[in-house]
Write a protein that holds these residues in place. Structure first.
Motif, PDB file in Angstrom:
ATOM      1  N   LEU A 130     -55.033  -3.460  16.490  1.00  0.00           N
ATOM      2  CA  LEU A 130     -55.218  -3.672  15.187  1.00  0.00           C
ATOM      3  C   LEU A 130     -56.365  -2.308  14.542  1.00  0.00           C
ATOM      4  O   LEU A 130     -56.243  -1.903  13.742  1.00  0.00           O
ATOM      5  N   ASP A 131     -57.179  -2.313  15.356  1.00  0.00           N
ATOM      6  CA  ASP A 131     -58.209  -1.414  15.090  1.00  0.00           C
ATOM      7  C   ASP A 131     -57.460   0.107  14.864  1.00  0.00           C
ATOM      8  O   ASP A 131     -57.883   0.904  13.915  1.00  0.00           O
ATOM      9  N   SER A 132     -56.502   0.544  15.697  1.00  0.00           N
ATOM     10  CA  SER A 132     -55.848   1.692  15.560  1.00  0.00           C
ATOM     11  C   SER A 132     -55.097   1.868  14.195  1.00  0.00           C
ATOM     12  O   SER A 132     -55.239   2.951  13.612  1.00  0.00           O
ATOM     13  N   ILE A 133     -54.493   0.750  13.625  1.00  0.00           N
ATOM     14  CA  ILE A 133     -53.762   0.728  12.543  1.00  0.00           C
ATOM     15  C   ILE A 133     -54.877   0.797  11.165  1.00  0.00           C
ATOM     16  O   ILE A 133     -54.571   1.618  10.422  1.00  0.00           O
ATOM     17  N   PRO A 144     -50.325  11.329   0.333  1.00  0.00           N
ATOM     18  CA  PRO A 144     -48.776  11.071   0.026  1.00  0.00           C
ATOM     19  C   PRO A 144     -48.507  10.035   1.118  1.00  0.00           C
ATOM     20  O   PRO A 144     -47.846   9.108   0.895  1.00  0.00           O
ATOM     21  N   LYS A 145     -48.901  10.309   2.078  1.00  0.00           N
ATOM     22  CA  LYS A 145     -48.692   9.494   3.322  1.00  0.00           C
ATOM     23  C   LYS A 145     -48.816   7.950   3.243  1.00  0.00           C
ATOM     24  O   LYS A 145     -48.413   6.766   3.704  1.00  0.00           O
ATOM     25  N   TYR A 146     -50.077   7.517   2.448  1.00  0.00           N
ATOM     26  CA  TYR A 146     -50.552   6.387   2.318  1.00  0.00           C
ATOM     27  C   TYR A 146     -49.581   5.340   1.566  1.00  0.00           C
ATOM     28  O   TYR A 146     -49.066   4.381   2.049  1.00  0.00           O
ATOM     29  N   ASP A 151     -46.712  -0.048   3.473  1.00  0.00           N
ATOM     30  CA  ASP A 151     -45.893  -1.159   3.760  1.00  0.00           C
ATOM     31  C   ASP A 151     -45.442  -1.429   5.183  1.00  0.00           C
ATOM     32  O   ASP A 151     -45.637  -2.366   5.799  1.00  0.00           O
ATOM     33  N   GLN A 152     -45.192  -0.232   5.993  1.00  0.00           N
ATOM     34  CA  GLN A 152     -44.592  -0.448   7.304  1.00  0.00           C
ATOM     35  C   GLN A 152     -45.897  -0.858   8.153  1.00  0.00           C
ATOM     36  O   GLN A 152     -45.889  -1.634   9.013  1.00  0.00           O
ATOM     37  N   LEU A 153     -47.022  -0.191   7.750  1.00  0.00           N
ATOM     38  CA  LEU A 153     -48.426  -0.432   8.464  1.00  0.00           C
ATOM     39  C   LEU A 153     -48.889  -1.951   8.274  1.00  0.00           C
ATOM     40  O   LEU A 153     -49.196  -2.419   9.408  1.00  0.00           O
ATOM     41  N   ASN A 154     -48.800  -2.520   7.299  1.00  0.00           N
ATOM     42  CA  ASN A 154     -48.945  -3.827   6.935  1.00  0.00           C
ATOM     43  C   ASN A 154     -48.117  -4.793   7.658  1.00  0.00           C
ATOM     44  O   ASN A 154     -48.618  -5.701   8.353  1.00  0.00           O
ATOM     45  N   ASN A 155     -46.860  -4.536   7.823  1.00  0.00           N
ATOM     46  CA  ASN A 155     -46.076  -5.379   8.514  1.00  0.00           C
ATOM     47  C   ASN A 155     -46.220  -5.129  10.016  1.00  0.00           C
ATOM     48  O   ASN A 155     -46.407  -6.338  10.681  1.00  0.00           O
TER      49      ASN A 155
END
Length: 219
Positions: A130-133, A144-146, A151-155
């Protein structure tokens, strides 16, 4: 003569009761030469030191103490470098590992301690993921990457949290007769969020409490 026999029997009984409550922890902690190893009981209010020993030049040690019921203990090299143990009377526990990271020591002779280590290390691994994410999200904020990846990172974050929760529930269900089942009930994956936070998961507190109260009414 009868009085003497009664007195001898009483002494034997008292001695045997004391010995039955004893446990022993021994082993080798590498890279810990001449350091102090502290055994403390974990209480609701904090920790209480039980025993401390100085490791020899090879990192060998032996600690003897006693308990009537299974209890949680910390075996620590320093404030932030320790292993949590769940010890029962009569156990002879062996610890082998490196002082650089007490969490990774090999434990034998105590099923409760092995299970407690598994539970704690699993949560530590979840926290690391979780810390890595979170750290990665911070690095891409304002780029732009954000927008492309958030969405994928939140999932992914939610998936890791759910996996930890499911794993904790399985551990509780499979080990209700062990004091180790208490730990998952109160674990947090950060300072604010409990692993088991949904209303329906509160039932596990009641289930574990009832199971352990039957087995350890004196605890």
């Amino acid at each position: 003569m009868k009085r003497l026999l009664f007195f001898i029997c009483a002494i034997i009984l008292i001695t045997s009761c004391k010995q039955s409550g004893q446990f022993e922890i021994s082993g080798t902690i590498r890279n810990s030469e001449d350091k102090k190893l502290i055994l403390s009981e974990l209480l609701v209010s904090g920790t209480q030191e039980v025993e401390s020993v100085k490791l020899d030049k090879k990192g060998n040690f032996k600690i003897k103490a006693s308990t009537d019921i299974p209890k949680f203990y910390q075996l620590a090299i320093s404030k932030n470098n320790f292993i949590t143990l769940l010890i029962e009377s009569g156990e002879k526990i062996t610890i082998e590992g490196d002082a650089k990271d007490m969490r990774k020591v090999k434990i034998s002779g105590s099923e409760g301690s092995i299970l407690a280590q598994k539970i704690n290390n699993q949560l530590a691994e979840t926290k690391h993921k979780l810390d890595s994410i979170i750290n990665y999200i911070k690095t891409i904020q304002g780029t732009p990457k954000y927008d492309q990846e958030i969405d994928q990172l939140n999932n992914s974050y939610a998936s890791i949290v759910n996996a930890q929760r499911d794993s904790s529930i399985v551990l509780i269900i499979n080990n209700m007769d062990s004091m180790a089942s208490i730990s998952p009930l109160y674990q947090k994956y950060d300072h604010q969020h409990l692993v088991l936070y949904k209303n329906r998961e509160l039932q596990y507190i009641k289930i574990v409490s009832e199971a352990l109260n039957k087995k350890y009414p004196e605890s």
